[in-house]
Scaffold this motif. Structure first.
Motif, PDB file in Angstrom:
ATOM      1  N   VAL A   1       0.832  -1.208   0.000  1.00 10.69           N
ATOM      2  CA  VAL A   1       0.000   0.000   0.000  1.00 10.69           C
ATOM      3  C   VAL A   1       0.868   1.260   0.000  1.00 10.69           C
ATOM      4  O   VAL A   1       1.882   1.321   0.677  1.00 10.69           O
ATOM      5  CB  VAL A   1      -0.900   0.002   1.254  1.00 10.69           C
ATOM      6  CG1 VAL A   1      -1.587   1.340   1.444  1.00 10.69           C
ATOM      7  CG2 VAL A   1      -1.935  -1.122   1.151  1.00 10.69           C
ATOM      8  N   GLY A   2       0.468   2.267  -0.778  1.00 10.55           N
ATOM      9  CA  GLY A   2       1.134   3.569  -0.707  1.00 10.55           C
ATOM     10  C   GLY A   2       1.614   4.120  -2.028  1.00 10.55           C
ATOM     11  O   GLY A   2       1.889   5.308  -2.135  1.00 10.55           O
ATOM     12  N   ASP A   3       1.735   3.303  -3.041  1.00 13.67           N
ATOM     13  CA  ASP A   3       2.155   3.815  -4.352  1.00 13.67           C
ATOM     14  C   ASP A   3       0.954   3.747  -5.301  1.00 13.67           C
ATOM     15  O   ASP A   3      -0.157   3.456  -4.894  1.00 13.67           O
ATOM     16  CB  ASP A   3       3.348   2.992  -4.879  1.00 13.67           C
ATOM     17  CG  ASP A   3       4.305   3.861  -5.688  1.00 13.67           C
ATOM     18  OD1 ASP A   3       3.833   4.550  -6.613  1.00 13.67           O
ATOM     19  OD2 ASP A   3       5.526   3.856  -5.392  1.00 13.67           O
ATOM     20  N   ASP A   4       1.190   4.014  -6.573  1.00 10.23           N
ATOM     21  CA  ASP A   4       0.088   3.996  -7.537  1.00 10.23           C
ATOM     22  C   ASP A   4      -0.387   2.582  -7.811  1.00 10.23           C
ATOM     23  O   ASP A   4      -1.520   2.364  -8.230  1.00 10.23           O
ATOM     24  CB  ASP A   4       0.517   4.662  -8.842  1.00 10.23           C
ATOM     25  CG  ASP A   4       0.860   6.126  -8.607  1.00 10.23           C
ATOM     26  OD1 ASP A   4       0.004   6.829  -8.057  1.00 10.23           O
ATOM     27  OD2 ASP A   4       1.985   6.542  -8.924  1.00 10.23           O
TER      28      ASP A   4
ATOM     29  N   ASP B   1      -8.868   1.011  -2.796  1.00 12.43           N
ATOM     30  CA  ASP B   1      -9.391   2.340  -3.080  1.00 12.43           C
ATOM     31  C   ASP B   1     -10.445   2.630  -2.022  1.00 12.43           C
ATOM     32  O   ASP B   1     -11.126   1.708  -1.550  1.00 12.43           O
ATOM     33  CB  ASP B   1      -9.983   2.395  -4.489  1.00 12.43           C
ATOM     34  CG  ASP B   1     -10.001   3.815  -5.044  1.00 12.43           C
ATOM     35  OD1 ASP B   1      -9.269   4.679  -4.505  1.00 12.43           O
ATOM     36  OD2 ASP B   1     -10.741   4.066  -6.006  1.00 12.43           O
ATOM     37  N   THR B   2     -10.555   3.890  -1.632  1.00  7.15           N
ATOM     38  CA  THR B   2     -11.468   4.263  -0.553  1.00  7.15           C
ATOM     39  C   THR B   2     -12.210   5.514  -0.955  1.00  7.15           C
ATOM     40  O   THR B   2     -11.593   6.494  -1.377  1.00  7.15           O
ATOM     41  CB  THR B   2     -10.661   4.532   0.741  1.00  7.15           C
ATOM     42  OG1 THR B   2      -9.844   3.393   1.022  1.00  7.15           O
ATOM     43  CG2 THR B   2     -11.587   4.784   1.917  1.00  7.15           C
ATOM     44  N   THR B   3     -13.529   5.461  -0.827  1.00  6.99           N
ATOM     45  CA  THR B   3     -14.320   6.617  -1.221  1.00  6.99           C
ATOM     46  C   THR B   3     -15.579   6.683  -0.368  1.00  6.99           C
ATOM     47  O   THR B   3     -15.938   5.714   0.308  1.00  6.99           O
ATOM     48  CB  THR B   3     -14.685   6.529  -2.725  1.00  6.99           C
ATOM     49  OG1 THR B   3     -15.343   7.731  -3.114  1.00  6.99           O
ATOM     50  CG2 THR B   3     -15.606   5.361  -3.006  1.00  6.99           C
TER      51      THR B   3
END
Ligand code: ADP
Ligand code: MG
Length: 305
Positions: free
Chosen positions: A23-26, A118-120
């Motif tokens: 987690v943390g990059d594109d 992804d978080t939304t």
């Protein structure tokens, strides 16, 4: 209220030692072992459709991953990496902590690393994608059933569906809300089973998928199906044949593999029942009662029915 990035940092950024980059990059970077194929699968859980509003977050974290692990089991793949796409109506920290706890607890048991997502904001939606690996050419596909093969099923059928009608039955509720994916069985079936599927939409319908893809028929003895204990006979039939969400493995194998399959049950602590056989001909399931007479059976669950 935490921002999107705070949520990711606090709840979904545990180390992912099996990935080159987590987690943390594109994007995450992962590498299967030499000679192995990647198995990839996605499952989407929607509030109001796959689980009730107000469902316990820890169990949801478990189930969101479990249904994907079950797909790996049904392919005979070893699960390795997962991504998690989340739509949340609000950033409820108690909810997030419990959800993450359920997710990571199951992930740790199966050696799976969460490597991205992804978080939304939005209506509560949980979507996990899982990657697993297996030796090239050994996947348990739905098109591998052959006339003469036995039909097998793990564990018990019907418990999850029974829980929908009897919420106070603790054993049934556990089957519905915290299913145990049969990953170890799936891996052990490589080289033994011809075809496999996990029972997510009901035994009759899921066996139907194997029959269609393999171009064969099947005869199954209802009395031999392993059943969750349900007192009412009509309800039992409905739950066992058409109930979804059991996440047992349904597989076929030649009679020569019987002893090897039976020998898996004790070390796995899992019942394995031989319930019928594959026949040449149209992709039709013939269900027999205890007297050998044909039974009518209900179809399984269809999200668009
Ligand atoms: P991008 O703008 O490239 O989509 P994001 O800002 O959405 O990236 O996400 C930042 C990082 O956090 C990415 O590595 C992404 O994979 C990860 N991530 C986002 N949401 C989650 C989640 N729910 N669980 C795990 N990782 C997540
Ligand atoms: Mg994003």
């Amino acid at each position: 209220m935490p921002s999107e990035f705070e949520i990711i940092r606090r709840y979904f950024s545990r180390p992912a030692p099996s990935a080159l980059l987590g987690v943390g990059d594109d994007a995450a970077l992962v590498q299967p072992a030499a000679g192995r194929e990647l198995a990839v699968s996605t499952d989407l859980l929607l509030e109001g459709r796959h689980f009730a509003a107000g469902a316990a977050p820890r169990a949801l974290g478990h189930k969101a991953l479990a249904v994907n692990l079950s797909d790996m089991a049904a392919m005979g793949a070893a699960p390795r990496w997962a991504t998690l796409a989340l739509a949340l109506p609000s950033a409820d920290e108690a909810w997030l902590a419990a959800f993450a706890e359920g997710f990571y607890a199951l992930a740790a048991r199966f050696g799976v690393d969460l490597v991205g997502g992804d978080t939304t904001r939005g209506p509560l939606t949980l979507c996990v994608t899982i990657l697993g690996e297996l030796p090239a050419g050994t996947a348990l596909r739905r098109d591998g059933a052959r006339p003469g093969d036995d039909v097998w099923v793990s564990g018990e059928l019907g418990g999850a569906a029974y829980a929908l009608e009897h919420a106070q039955d603790a054993a049934a509720a556990k089957r519905l809300h915290e299913p145990e994916p049969r990953v170890a069985l799936g891996e052990r079936l490589r080289g033994l089973a011809g075809a496999a599927i996990d029972v997510s939409d009901g035994f009759a319908q899921d066996l139907g998928h194997i029959l269609e893809r393999s171009g064969v028929g099947a005869v199954v003895r209802y009395a031999d199906l392993p059943k969750f204990r349900i007192a009412d006979a009509a309800l039992e039939q409905r739950c066992v044949l058409a109930g979804g969400d059991d996440y047992e493995l349904l597989f076929t194998a030649p009679p020569a593999a019987r002893a090897a399959i039976e020998a898996l049950a004790a070390p796995l602590g899992l019942a394995l029942s031989r319930v019928g056989s594959i026949q040449a001909g149209a992709p039709r399931l013939q269900l027999l009662d205890a007297q050998g007479r044909a039974m009518r059976h209900a179809p399984g669950f269809d999200h668009f029915a």
